[in-house]
Scaffold this motif. Sequence first.
Motif, short mmCIF file in Angstrom:
data_model
loop_
_atom_site.label_atom_id
_atom_site.label_comp_id
_atom_site.label_asym_id
_atom_site.label_seq_id
_atom_site.Cartn_x
_atom_site.Cartn_y
_atom_site.Cartn_z
N LEU A 92 0.83 -1.20 0.00
CA LEU A 92 0.00 0.00 0.00
C LEU A 92 0.86 1.26 0.00
N VAL A 93 1.97 1.21 0.72
CA VAL A 93 2.90 2.34 0.75
C VAL A 93 3.45 2.60 -0.66
N SER A 94 3.81 1.52 -1.36
CA SER A 94 4.31 1.67 -2.72
C SER A 94 3.26 2.29 -3.62
N TYR A 95 2.02 1.88 -3.44
CA TYR A 95 0.93 2.42 -4.25
C TYR A 95 0.76 3.91 -3.98
N ALA A 96 0.89 4.31 -2.73
CA ALA A 96 0.78 5.73 -2.38
C ALA A 96 1.91 6.53 -2.99
N ALA A 97 3.09 5.92 -3.15
CA ALA A 97 4.24 6.64 -3.70
C ALA A 97 4.02 7.06 -5.14
N TYR A 98 3.10 6.40 -5.84
CA TYR A 98 2.78 6.78 -7.21
C TYR A 98 1.75 7.90 -7.26
N ASN A 99 1.28 8.34 -6.08
CA ASN A 99 0.28 9.40 -5.98
C ASN A 99 -1.05 9.07 -6.67
N PRO A 100 -1.52 7.86 -6.64
CA PRO A 100 -2.83 7.59 -7.26
C PRO A 100 -3.93 8.30 -6.49
N GLY A 101 -4.93 8.75 -7.21
CA GLY A 101 -6.03 9.45 -6.56
C GLY A 101 -5.73 10.92 -6.32
N ASP A 106 -10.89 3.55 -10.68
CA ASP A 106 -12.18 3.10 -10.17
C ASP A 106 -12.06 2.43 -8.80
N LYS A 107 -11.01 2.70 -8.07
CA LYS A 107 -10.77 2.00 -6.81
C LYS A 107 -11.71 2.39 -5.68
N GLY A 108 -12.35 3.58 -5.79
CA GLY A 108 -13.32 3.99 -4.78
C GLY A 108 -12.72 4.08 -3.39
N PHE A 109 -13.40 3.47 -2.40
CA PHE A 109 -12.96 3.60 -1.01
C PHE A 109 -11.63 2.92 -0.74
N LEU A 110 -11.14 2.08 -1.67
CA LEU A 110 -9.85 1.42 -1.45
C LEU A 110 -8.68 2.41 -1.44
N GLY A 111 -8.95 3.63 -1.87
CA GLY A 111 -7.90 4.64 -1.83
C GLY A 111 -8.00 5.56 -0.62
N PHE A 112 -8.66 5.08 0.44
CA PHE A 112 -8.91 5.93 1.60
C PHE A 112 -7.64 6.43 2.27
N TYR A 113 -6.55 5.71 2.15
CA TYR A 113 -5.35 6.01 2.94
C TYR A 113 -4.34 6.88 2.18
N LEU A 114 -4.60 7.25 0.94
CA LEU A 114 -3.58 7.86 0.10
C LEU A 114 -3.18 9.25 0.59
N PHE A 115 -1.94 9.61 0.34
CA PHE A 115 -1.40 10.88 0.82
C PHE A 115 -0.28 11.32 -0.11
N ALA A 116 0.05 12.61 -0.05
CA ALA A 116 1.16 13.12 -0.85
C ALA A 116 2.46 12.50 -0.35
N TRP A 117 3.21 11.91 -1.26
CA TRP A 117 4.41 11.17 -0.89
C TRP A 117 5.53 12.12 -0.46
#
Length: 418
Positions: free
Chosen positions: A50-59, A69-80
Amino acid sequence: MRDLSPRLPSSPRLPSSPGFWRSPLRGPWFTSVLGTVLLVGITVLFVTGLVSYAAYNPGLDPVNDKTPDKGFLGFYLFAWPTDPVWLYRLTQGVHVTLGLVLIPVLLAKLWSVVPRLFALPPVRSLADGLERISLLLLVGGALFEFGTGVLNIQLEYLFPGSFYPLHFYGAWVFFAAFAVHAVLKTPRALRNLRAMREERDDLVAPRPAAPTVTRRGALWFVGGGSLLMFATNAGRSFDGPLRATAVLSPHGGPEPGNGPNGFQINKTAAHVGIDPAETREDTWRLVVTGRAGTVRLSRAELLAMEQHSAALPIACVEGWSTADQWWRGVRLRDLAALVGHEDGPPDVFVESLQRRGAFRRGALRANQVADPRSLLALYVNGEELSPDHGHPARIIVPAAPGVLNTKWVARLTFGDLG
């Protein structure tokens, strides 16, 4: 006279029969040890994934988001963040190396519980039904996640579709099944480990074959397999003598060449179709756009601007990374100021001369642009960039995944992208 008395079959032929599985190694203690290792290891894998996914800045930016189309699965994302500079190198190195190390443990665990996949009747109670469903999803999800992960590490894209959404959605299905299975089985596993004794259950063979190795010996064998996976893969993620032993990794082994440009790359200029005529001094221009308009800069004009240096590694999603390299070029925030963003740089949309590939375009957030170590690099280790390292200019940003350090840069567009 023929004996018509009933006889029990001496060798059951169906996997649904308990007598079919005769290994004396199977049992709740052996399974509990493996399960406890996986409980910790897979949790770390999931979090670092999940950390790796956030590093790409999705969402946070539509350009980099491979699963819109990930919807609520991106609840944790943040600026890397950009500090520490080795952050992505560490998290993704742990993710990939640990995933490979756990393969022998996973295979041993699947082998240890395989009788349960064939047990009849399929459902004995509600709890049993939940366990069977979670087990099927767990086995299928594990094979899918580890399989696609290994193929991605080896740069073999044999699966249908893009790796990113497949691995991302597969991880959520797998971990959900894993969490249900852990809730159902962890209490019993801990009892088995504390008691250091066997609770008889359906994994224990009713007519075991003669043992050829002890259970502890089998665990040592599994541990040896994990150690071998570590030794032959981990070096590509970390500096030191292990890099030479990473013989099973595409970017392991010796450095790929000598000199200032002699460090790892994923794709060459020829592979992505870069025409050398486009990168010549008299033809290449960097187009920079912002709220004050557009400027076109030659490489000579970029060299005439104030130059800055930064020691930064490159780390990629496949788990490989380089040591710190010395980059020199123009700060991204200075280029932003050149086109009207003197009061603070915004996000930037980066476009490459590369004509194919998922990351021929990418976006960086304002905090990444503002970091004084974020450069449009023109030199590396005191020498002009080679074609394979992005000549005539490339992006280099602290802690960013390798694919966001765009090579062969053609255009920078500054503005809010969120």
